[in-house]
Design a protein around this motif. Structure first.
Motif, PDB file in Angstrom:
ATOM      1  N   THR A  67       0.853  -1.188   0.000  1.00 10.81           N
ATOM      2  CA  THR A  67       0.000   0.000   0.000  1.00 10.81           C
ATOM      3  C   THR A  67       0.886   1.235   0.000  1.00 10.81           C
ATOM      4  OG1 THR A  67      -1.642  -1.248   1.261  1.00 10.81           O
ATOM      5  CG2 THR A  67      -1.915   1.142   1.195  1.00 10.81           C
ATOM      6  N   LYS A 110      -5.168   0.954  -3.775  1.00 14.44           N
ATOM      7  CA  LYS A 110      -5.356   2.375  -4.061  1.00 14.44           C
ATOM      8  C   LYS A 110      -6.710   2.860  -3.539  1.00 14.44           C
ATOM      9  CE  LYS A 110      -2.197   2.591  -7.842  1.00 14.44           C
ATOM     10  NZ  LYS A 110      -1.857   1.823  -8.954  1.00 14.44           N
ATOM     11  N   PRO A 130      -5.758   4.745   1.884  1.00 12.94           N
ATOM     12  CA  PRO A 130      -4.722   5.404   1.077  1.00 12.94           C
ATOM     13  C   PRO A 130      -4.950   6.921   1.015  1.00 12.94           C
ATOM     14  CG  PRO A 130      -5.610   3.497  -0.072  1.00 12.94           C
ATOM     15  CD  PRO A 130      -6.504   3.766   1.112  1.00 12.94           C
ATOM     16  N   LYS A 137      -3.163  10.633  -0.856  1.00  9.68           N
ATOM     17  CA  LYS A 137      -2.279  11.085  -1.936  1.00  9.68           C
ATOM     18  C   LYS A 137      -1.347  12.133  -1.449  1.00  9.68           C
ATOM     19  CE  LYS A 137      -5.663   9.937  -5.309  1.00  9.68           C
ATOM     20  NZ  LYS A 137      -5.500   9.119  -6.340  1.00  9.68           N
TER      21      LYS A 137
END
Length: 180
Positions: free
Chosen positions: A136, A161, A178, A180
């Motif tokens: 991950t 994701k 997750p 970003k």
């Protein structure tokens, strides 16, 4: 302040199973300053600035490199960088000790991602053909029973994701989210 530190929930955390292996994998030990810098990359800057940093030693004890003020502790296990609150550290300590995890919500950051883990066997330390290894990227983890109410997928081979439950249907089930 340096010296041996008894961080609640961290004395057994990974030291028995992972740190000996992780320490052996490091070819060139990081200086304490570089270790601290890297460990703090696990968390957002707002958390990192007040976090404690501990370093696993070969004798299984944690050495304090930085005393924190916000209840989060950052460390490196192998090449995985993690920063968690007391509840999440207690959760992972219970997992490593094969004990019942605490009934409290915890949060941990791994904003540098991870090198992977079995998604079906919390004790696995290496990828096999059958243990559903998942890597991950940058993520947060939500631990404790409340994480099970999020309605996230509990599949053995999740899309890393997207949010999912790691170690579903075990006492160590927790949310992987997750970022970003």
């Amino acid at each position: 302040m340096r010296g041996q530190l008894a961080v609640p929930g961290l004395m057994a955390f990974s030291l028995t199973a992972l740190s000996v292996s992780a320490l052996a994998q490091q070819t060139k030990p990081l200086s304490d300053a570089e270790y601290t810098r890297q460990a703090l990359t696990a968390a957002p800057a707002s958390v990192a600035k007040g976090a404690s940093v501990v370093r696993p030693e070969q004798d299984g004890k944690m050495r304090s490199l930085q005393k924190g003020t916000n209840g989060f502790t950052c460390l490196i296990i192998g090449s995985d960088k993690m920063c968690g609150d007391k509840n999440s550290m207690d959760f992972f300590d219970a997992m490593m000790s094969h004990k019942t995890p605490p009934d409290r919500v915890g949060i941990a950051y791994m904003l540098a991602g991870d090198d992977g883990a079995s998604n079906t066997d919390p004790s696995a330390t290496a990828k096999t053909a059958t243990n559903h290894w998942v890597v991950t990227g940058p993520h947060i983890m939500v631990t404790g029973p409340a994480s099970k109410t999020l309605g996230l997928p509990e599949t053995a081979d999740p899309d890393p994701k997207q949010p999912y439950m790691m170690w579903a249907n075990t006492p160590y089930e927790h949310a992987m989210i997750p970022v970003k």
